[in-house]
Design an enzyme around this catalytic site. Structure first.
Site, short mmCIF file in Angstrom:
data_model
loop_
_atom_site.label_atom_id
_atom_site.label_comp_id
_atom_site.label_asym_id
_atom_site.label_seq_id
_atom_site.Cartn_x
_atom_site.Cartn_y
_atom_site.Cartn_z
N ARG A 177 5.69 -1.23 0.29
CA ARG A 177 5.14 -1.12 1.47
C ARG A 177 6.14 -1.63 2.54
O ARG A 177 6.24 -0.94 3.61
CB ARG A 177 3.83 -1.97 1.94
CG ARG A 177 2.75 -1.59 1.03
CD ARG A 177 1.51 -2.31 1.35
NE ARG A 177 1.22 -3.62 0.52
CZ ARG A 177 0.44 -3.87 -0.34
NH1 ARG A 177 -0.17 -2.93 -0.75
NH2 ARG A 177 0.68 -5.13 -0.90
N PHE B 144 -4.22 7.94 -0.56
CA PHE B 144 -4.93 6.88 -1.14
C PHE B 144 -4.54 5.89 -0.30
O PHE B 144 -4.02 4.76 -0.79
CB PHE B 144 -4.10 7.12 -2.68
CG PHE B 144 -4.17 8.15 -3.26
CD1 PHE B 144 -5.43 8.63 -3.88
CD2 PHE B 144 -2.97 8.93 -3.18
CE1 PHE B 144 -5.41 9.98 -4.69
CE2 PHE B 144 -3.03 10.44 -3.80
CZ PHE B 144 -4.46 10.64 -4.79
N ASP C 104 0.01 7.10 -3.23
CA ASP C 104 -0.21 5.88 -4.03
C ASP C 104 -1.40 6.05 -4.66
O ASP C 104 -2.35 5.38 -4.48
CB ASP C 104 -0.14 4.76 -3.20
CG ASP C 104 -0.10 3.65 -3.95
OD1 ASP C 104 0.20 3.58 -5.05
OD2 ASP C 104 -0.38 2.24 -3.52
N CYS D 209 1.05 4.24 -11.31
CA CYS D 209 0.63 2.90 -11.78
C CYS D 209 0.10 3.22 -13.06
O CYS D 209 -0.50 2.19 -13.79
CB CYS D 209 -0.38 2.17 -10.88
SG CYS D 209 -1.87 3.06 -10.29
N1 SAH Z 1 -1.63 2.26 -1.15
C1 SAH Z 1 -2.65 1.41 -1.15
C2 SAH Z 1 -3.35 1.18 -2.50
C3 SAH Z 1 -3.97 2.61 -3.07
S1 SAH Z 1 -5.14 2.35 -4.36
C4 SAH Z 1 -2.26 -0.05 -0.79
O1 SAH Z 1 -1.24 -0.28 -0.67
O2 SAH Z 1 -2.93 -0.90 -0.60
C5 SAH Z 1 -5.91 3.90 -4.40
C6 SAH Z 1 -7.04 4.48 -3.45
O3 SAH Z 1 -7.23 5.65 -3.69
C7 SAH Z 1 -8.24 3.75 -3.48
O4 SAH Z 1 -8.45 3.16 -2.35
C8 SAH Z 1 -9.34 4.71 -3.93
O5 SAH Z 1 -10.34 4.73 -3.08
C9 SAH Z 1 -8.56 6.14 -3.47
N2 SAH Z 1 -8.74 7.28 -4.16
C10 SAH Z 1 -8.98 7.49 -5.64
N3 SAH Z 1 -9.05 8.68 -5.85
C11 SAH Z 1 -8.97 9.32 -4.56
C12 SAH Z 1 -9.06 10.61 -4.26
N4 SAH Z 1 -9.36 11.78 -5.38
N5 SAH Z 1 -8.90 11.09 -2.94
C13 SAH Z 1 -8.77 10.09 -2.02
N6 SAH Z 1 -8.82 8.56 -2.31
C14 SAH Z 1 -8.69 8.47 -3.62
#
Ligand code: SAH
Length: 396
Positions: A212, A228, A300, A340
């Site tokens: 980040r 995400f 992500d 991940c």
């Molecule tokens: N980048 C963030 C972590 C991301 S975790 C950080 O640094 O804190 C992944 C996220 O993707 C979650 O919040 C989940 O709600 C979201 N997610 C999962 N599938 C998704 C989709 N198809 N479209 C949009 N968001 C999604």
């Protein structure tokens, strides 16, 4: 002590200090261990190999606590392992503040399979994912209180994998005072509110800390698309790094609400941020059709592959979002992409990106190779723990 005998020809991985024993490698068990009990693990011929915790309902029948025959698995053992893990973190984070958040214990990598302990400021959050971790839960909490003086120890064992261990999911207070609804942490000068009770994992994606920060350095004057976004982990450093504006996309309205609060918490201008609740795959397509362009895109996603049969579909998913991301970038734009999924190696992930760049017809150059932070270490004997990989790449 109950004893497990390994089948002839199946001891090699234990001799190489891999900490898991699959049920198919075990010839027989003498004695009647209960779930979580310590079992002595011997070769067919009776040579000592290890001592491990018994998980009768799991395919991973035994998880090694120690390769030392003379080491007793008792309160003092857990105290030693916790002290070693904490001492490494003190070395890694010498300037730790009261609001630092970091992983104190990373399961196998810290010699404690099935045990994860994260620190959010003063508050500790534990996850016990195996019968062995569960068996020693009370002892571990006792040691944590003594070693850290934490005012709150909370449990987030609401993990799908616990069903494979025959354990129910469980959350709640393990010791001390109930945590506040939101705990504030600080990460390289960014402030984040963390929902310890209901947030993802133990509340925050601690593994992405360094990435980040790095991504924020590419955000100067950029139009940023943060896919995400969860609670704005990448949005806050991007805005602090000088982003002109940020579009956050997440499927969870609660996550986006927390992202909005986190942006305000850092005295950043939320007029520069758009929150879109929806599916990243669909929204990226819509943006492409609308010919939208960005300077910096973050991808992500959650884990796409949970088992081998999902790897092919997962690679298609990664290729899809990266192709769309490449198409949405201004010439010279930057993309930070992550996977991940432990089952997707860095090598395979790079090949997927290569395939995407060929199909999109744009040259891509890798600027940075990324992984999980140092508080999520990986034992050479247990490379499976290296699950997070990422690239920062530039598209011509
Ligand atoms: N980048 C963030 C972590 C991301 S975790 C950080 O640094 O804190 C992944 C996220 O993707 C979650 O919040 C989940 O709600 C979201 N997610 C999962 N599938 C998704 C989709 N198809 N479209 C949009 N968001 C999604």
């Amino acid at each position: 002590m109950p004893t497990a005998f390994i089948k002839p020809g199946r001891s090699k991985s234990l001799e190489r200090r891999h900490p898991w024993v699959f049920s198919g490698a075990v010839a027989r068990i003498e004695g009647a261990p209960a779930p979580g009990d310590t079992v002595k693990i011997l070769s067919e011929k009776g040579k000592f190999l290890a001592q491990g915790a018994f998980s009768p309902s799991s395919q991973i029948l035994l998880r090694v606590w120690t390769f030392d025959e003379g080491e007793e698995i008792d309160a003092a053992f857990f105290r030693r392992r916790l002290e070693e893990a904490f001492s490494l973190r003190r070395q890694l984070f010498p300037e730790k503040s009261e609001k630092s958040a970091l992983r104190l214990v990373n399961a196998e990598a810290d010699g404690l399979p099935g045990v994860v302990i994260d620190r959010y400021g003063e508050i500790l959050v534990c996850q016990f994912s195996s019968a062995g971790g569960e068996r020693w839960r009370g002892e571990i909490v006792r040691q944590l209180r003594e070693l850290t003086g934490a005012p709150t120890v909370y449990e987030r064992s609401d993990l799908e994998v616990r069903s494979k261990e025959g354990l129910p999911q469980r959350c709640g207070l393990l010791w001390g005072a109930e945590p506040p609804d939101l705990v504030e942490i600080s990460e390289y000068g960014c402030r984040f509110l963390v929902d310890i009770r209901r947030g993802h994992k133990t509340g925050f994606y601690l593994d992405q800390r360094e990435n980040r920060r790095l991504a924020g350095e590419f955000a100067v004057a950029a139009q940023v698309l943060n896919c995400f976004s969860y609670s704005g982990g990448f949005a806050v450093p991007a805005l602090k790094g000088g982003a002109e504006n940020v579009v956050n996309i997440d499927a969870s309205a609660d996550a986006l609400e927390l992202a909005r609060r986190n942006i305000l918490r850092n005295d950043l201008d939320d007029q520069r941020v758009t929150h879109l609740c929806g599916d990243v795959f669909a929204l990226l397509r819509r943006f492409r059709d609308e010919r939208r362009c960005f300077d910096l895109i973050i991808l992500d996603p959650p884990k796409f592959a949970y088992n081998k049969s999902q790897v092919t579909a997962a690679t298609r998913g990664y290729k899809d979002i990266n192709m769309l991301g490449m198409q949405l970038l201004e010439p010279g734009g930057i993309l930070c992409t992550f996977s991940c999924s432990g089952l997707i190696s860095e090598d395979l992930f790079q090949k997927v990106l290569f395939g995407a760049s060929v199909d999109v017809g744009r040259d891509v150059r890798i600027l940075e190779r990324l992984a999980q932070g140092t508080d999520h270490p990986v034992l050479l004997t247990f490379p499976e723990a290296a699950y997070l990989k990422g690239f920062i790449y530039q598209v011509e």
